[in-house]
Design a protein around this motif. Structure first.
Motif, PDB file in Angstrom:
ATOM      1  N   VAL A  36      32.531  -3.999  23.433  1.00 59.79           N
ATOM      2  CA  VAL A  36      31.169  -3.718  22.996  1.00 59.79           C
ATOM      3  C   VAL A  36      30.797  -4.690  21.875  1.00 59.79           C
ATOM      4  CG1 VAL A  36      29.573  -1.973  22.142  1.00 59.79           C
ATOM      5  CG2 VAL A  36      31.522  -1.276  23.537  1.00 59.79           C
ATOM      6  N   ASN A  37      29.640  -5.335  22.006  1.00 63.12           N
ATOM      7  CA  ASN A  37      29.150  -6.290  21.009  1.00 63.12           C
ATOM      8  C   ASN A  37      28.517  -5.522  19.851  1.00 63.12           C
ATOM      9  OD1 ASN A  37      27.542  -8.148  19.540  1.00 63.12           O
ATOM     10  ND2 ASN A  37      27.456  -9.529  21.303  1.00 63.12           N
ATOM     11  N   ASP A  38      29.226  -5.482  18.719  1.00 63.03           N
ATOM     12  CA  ASP A  38      28.738  -4.728  17.564  1.00 63.03           C
ATOM     13  C   ASP A  38      27.440  -5.303  17.013  1.00 63.03           C
ATOM     14  OD1 ASP A  38      31.008  -3.105  17.720  1.00 63.03           O
ATOM     15  OD2 ASP A  38      32.150  -4.423  16.393  1.00 63.03           O
ATOM     16  N   ASP A  39      27.278  -6.626  17.070  1.00 63.74           N
ATOM     17  CA  ASP A  39      26.059  -7.254  16.557  1.00 63.74           C
ATOM     18  C   ASP A  39      24.827  -6.723  17.291  1.00 63.74           C
ATOM     19  OD1 ASP A  39      28.089  -8.682  15.403  1.00 63.74           O
ATOM     20  OD2 ASP A  39      27.305 -10.663  15.905  1.00 63.74           O
ATOM     21  N   LEU A  40      24.944  -6.615  18.622  1.00 63.49           N
ATOM     22  CA  LEU A  40      23.816  -6.137  19.412  1.00 63.49           C
ATOM     23  C   LEU A  40      23.559  -4.651  19.189  1.00 63.49           C
ATOM     24  CD1 LEU A  40      24.447  -8.081  22.751  1.00 63.49           C
ATOM     25  CD2 LEU A  40      22.718  -8.555  21.001  1.00 63.49           C
ATOM     26  N   LEU A  41      24.621  -3.887  18.967  1.00 63.86           N
ATOM     27  CA  LEU A  41      24.436  -2.463  18.644  1.00 63.86           C
ATOM     28  C   LEU A  41      23.641  -2.314  17.359  1.00 63.86           C
ATOM     29  CD1 LEU A  41      27.910  -0.821  19.423  1.00 63.86           C
ATOM     30  CD2 LEU A  41      25.942  -1.110  20.939  1.00 63.86           C
ATOM     31  N   ALA A  46      25.465  -5.751  26.339  1.00 64.23           N
ATOM     32  CA  ALA A  46      26.085  -5.246  25.114  1.00 64.23           C
ATOM     33  C   ALA A  46      27.517  -4.791  25.336  1.00 64.23           C
ATOM     34  CB  ALA A  46      25.268  -4.092  24.550  1.00 64.23           C
ATOM     35  N   SER A  47      27.931  -4.673  26.601  1.00 61.38           N
ATOM     36  CA  SER A  47      29.296  -4.232  26.883  1.00 61.38           C
ATOM     37  C   SER A  47      29.771  -4.831  28.198  1.00 61.38           C
ATOM     38  CB  SER A  47      29.381  -2.695  26.948  1.00 61.38           C
ATOM     39  OG  SER A  47      28.702  -2.192  28.091  1.00 61.38           O
ATOM     40  N   GLU A  48      31.076  -4.796  28.383  1.00 60.89           N
ATOM     41  CA  GLU A  48      31.663  -5.301  29.634  1.00 60.89           C
ATOM     42  C   GLU A  48      33.136  -4.900  29.669  1.00 60.89           C
ATOM     43  OE1 GLU A  48      30.349  -9.137  31.185  1.00 60.89           O
ATOM     44  OE2 GLU A  48      32.446  -9.781  31.154  1.00 60.89           O
ATOM     45  N   ASP A  79      32.502 -17.051  23.231  1.00 63.45           N
ATOM     46  CA  ASP A  79      31.369 -17.315  24.120  1.00 63.45           C
ATOM     47  C   ASP A  79      30.066 -16.734  23.576  1.00 63.45           C
ATOM     48  OD1 ASP A  79      32.894 -18.710  25.924  1.00 63.45           O
ATOM     49  OD2 ASP A  79      33.081 -17.080  27.375  1.00 63.45           O
ATOM     50  N   SER A  80      30.150 -15.540  23.011  1.00 63.21           N
ATOM     51  CA  SER A  80      28.942 -14.835  22.585  1.00 63.21           C
ATOM     52  C   SER A  80      28.512 -15.173  21.168  1.00 63.21           C
ATOM     53  CB  SER A  80      29.153 -13.326  22.684  1.00 63.21           C
ATOM     54  OG  SER A  80      30.120 -12.899  21.729  1.00 63.21           O
ATOM     55  N   THR A  81      29.415 -15.775  20.375  1.00 59.89           N
ATOM     56  CA  THR A  81      29.226 -16.055  18.941  1.00 59.89           C
ATOM     57  C   THR A  81      29.003 -14.774  18.141  1.00 59.89           C
ATOM     58  OG1 THR A  81      26.814 -16.431  19.012  1.00 59.89           O
ATOM     59  CG2 THR A  81      28.250 -18.323  19.493  1.00 59.89           C
ATOM     60  N   SER A 109      31.392  -9.547  15.543  1.00 63.17           N
ATOM     61  CA  SER A 109      32.321  -8.427  15.695  1.00 63.17           C
ATOM     62  C   SER A 109      32.155  -7.779  17.056  1.00 63.17           C
ATOM     63  CB  SER A 109      32.064  -7.390  14.596  1.00 63.17           C
ATOM     64  OG  SER A 109      32.804  -6.213  14.806  1.00 63.17           O
ATOM     65  N   MET A 110      33.274  -7.378  17.645  1.00 64.15           N
ATOM     66  CA  MET A 110      33.279  -6.586  18.864  1.00 64.15           C
ATOM     67  C   MET A 110      34.260  -5.440  18.709  1.00 64.15           C
ATOM     68  SD  MET A 110      32.869  -8.924  22.244  1.00 64.15           S
ATOM     69  CE  MET A 110      31.430  -9.985  22.446  1.00 64.15           C
ATOM     70  N   THR A 111      33.953  -4.347  19.361  1.00 63.13           N
ATOM     71  CA  THR A 111      34.833  -3.186  19.375  1.00 63.13           C
ATOM     72  C   THR A 111      35.447  -3.060  20.765  1.00 63.13           C
ATOM     73  OG1 THR A 111      33.536  -2.000  17.714  1.00 63.13           O
ATOM     74  CG2 THR A 111      34.926  -0.671  19.155  1.00 63.13           C
ATOM     75  N   ILE A 112      36.727  -2.684  20.813  1.00 61.13           N
ATOM     76  CA  ILE A 112      37.386  -2.413  22.089  1.00 61.13           C
ATOM     77  C   ILE A 112      37.561  -0.904  22.196  1.00 61.13           C
ATOM     78  CG2 ILE A 112      39.284  -3.023  23.631  1.00 61.13           C
ATOM     79  CD1 ILE A 112      40.100  -5.196  21.720  1.00 61.13           C
ATOM     80  N   ILE A 113      37.069  -0.348  23.297  1.00 64.49           N
ATOM     81  CA  ILE A 113      37.226   1.088  23.519  1.00 64.49           C
ATOM     82  C   ILE A 113      37.876   1.318  24.883  1.00 64.49           C
ATOM     83  CG2 ILE A 113      35.254   1.690  22.070  1.00 64.49           C
ATOM     84  CD1 ILE A 113      33.630   2.113  24.609  1.00 64.49           C
TER      85      ILE A 113
END
Length: 429
Positions: free
Chosen positions: A161-166, A272-274, A287-289, A292-296
């Motif tokens: 999950v892309n925390d920046d976009l959240l 926002a997720s994948e 790739d996304s620059t 922060s990303m979260t792994i769930i």
């Protein structure tokens, strides 16, 4: 993509599929005995891998470290995305021209080993340290007691999950380990919150790994110990149909993904997720620059199911026709065993499979994040699946291709199911 280039792509893919199938039937003789190995002789090796620019930069750094110890061994690299990679390897295998050393996948182990396209690493054991691996991980590259490849690490299926976009759209992260329906609702809510500028995720029903989790949650597997498919047409039809909500607007349209390929939706900031393997965190960030990303944990269809497993799929192998097997083995050993590999790659090629590589891995930042994720889902880890059937790599790609066609609207679910089983019948028989 023009109509002509699309037709060309389909022709190449079809040719590669035929060639890949031919691997089962056509053998590949080993190279003639080489002259006595001179460790100081100038040598040039071809090394191929799939990945992105981030992975290429890390390999360049690793090769630089390798050349500090072996300045006489030149490593020439090439890389592509995953589907193109296997199309090219199939063509090379059919013509006897595989790279000296190449990234490999356990999905293709039976297919390439049984047709003589992998070097028996026992023949170069003087140059490779096998003692640093647990036997269970050695087994991911072993067939009929012959070690054909070695894993760089192991991964777990995960949701990123892309925390920046959240933060940008003021949406809370989805709940890890939710039901598929709950995750689908979250994707739809995110897409609505962004007014369609960014989508909640991708159509994860395109990936065979998602289907695998559903089967495992119900005590089944993709394939049986006897080399048969472990599911029915109705089960596959139901799974692909479960993506109707995603394709109805919650997930990014497939045409948008085609336009940014080889980047993924998450890497291209379209989603926002994948879901993918846990070692993809570094690549997604690059790739996304994203900062922060979260792994769930991925969704699960059955609470308490042991549907996850340790996947040692990313391996390194050597062509049996290499003119420099000893030098190739030295480079393979450096990739899977050196502390430099641990320092440079961290967990981006999987959580380190060898104790020596792990010793060089500073579990900080994203590497610690991956390690923490793996620890967090320990109670969902079940038995490893049966050894992949011959042609599993082709079936995996066929599943993905048909999922994309469903997303593009160029085939129906019923047609896709029939086409998958027709392909499976040809490959498995």
């Amino acid at each position: 993509m023009t109509a002509a280039s699309h037709r060309l792509g389909r022709m190449l893919a079809a040719s590669a599929a035929i060639l890949t199938g031919g691997l089962v039937l056509s053998g590949c003789g080993a190279a003639e005995p080489a002259a006595e190995f001179d460790p100081d002789a100038d040598v040039s090796l071809d090394f191929a891998f799939w990945g992105n620019d981030d992975r290429a930069e890390r390999y360049n750094a690793l090769i630089k470290a390798f050349n500090e110890e072996h300045p006489n061994i030149e490593i020439k690299t090439t890389f592509t995305d995953f589907p193109s990679y296997w199309e090219k390897r199939a063509t090379e295998a059919a013509s006897g021209g595989l790279p000296d050393v190449f990234q490999f996948s356990d999905s293709y182990l039976r297919q390439y080993a049984e047709s003589g396209h992998l070097l028996d690493l026992g023949t170069v054991s003087e140059y490779v340290d096998f003692s640093t691996f647990e036997d269970s991980l050695l087994g991911t590259g072993r067939l009929d007691d012959v070690q054909y490849s070695l894993p760089t690490g192991y991964s777990m299926w995960a949701n990123f999950v892309n925390d920046d976009l959240l933060d940008e759209y003021a949406v809370a992260a989805p709940e890890g380990g939710s039901t598929p329906a709950e995750y689908n609702d979250w994707m739809a809510a995110f897409t609505e919150a962004s007014a369609g500028k960014v989508y909640g995720g991708t159509d994860y029903t395109q990936r065979i790994q998602g289907f695998e989790l559903v089967l495992r949650a119900h005590g089944k597997n993709l394939y049986t110990d006897d080399g048969e498919l472990g599911f029915t047409k109705d089960e596959l039809r139901e799974y692909w149909a479960s993506g109707d909500q995603l394709r109805g607007g919650a997930a990014v349209p497939q045409q948008r993904l085609e336009e940014i390929s080889p980047k993924s939706g998450l890497g291209g900031r379209l989603t926002a997720s994948e879901m993918s393997w846990s070692n993809f965190l570094g690549s997604y960030l690059a790739d996304s620059t994203a900062k922060s990303m979260t792994i769930i944990a991925p969704p699960t269809s059955v609470a308490g199911a042991k549907d996850l497993y340790q996947q040692g799929g990313l391996q390194i192998a050597i062509s049996p026709k290499t003119k420099h097997p000893e030098a190739a083995a030295m480079f393979l050993d450096f990739v899977v065993n050196s502390e430099d590999a641990g320092r440079i790659f961290g967990t981006t090629l999987g959580f380190p499979a060898s104790s020596s590589k792990l010793a060089g891995t500073a579990l900080e930042g994203i590497d610690k994040q991956v390690a923490d994720y793996i620890a967090s889902v320990a109670d969902r880890v079940g038995d490893t699946p049966p050894v992949p059937v011959v042609g599993y790599g082709s079936l995996e790609q066929k599943f993905w291709d048909l999922g994309r066609e469903i997303g593009l609207g160029t085939t129906t679910i019923d047609e896709a199911v029939d086409r998958f089983f027709d392909e499976a019948e040809v490959i498995l028989e």
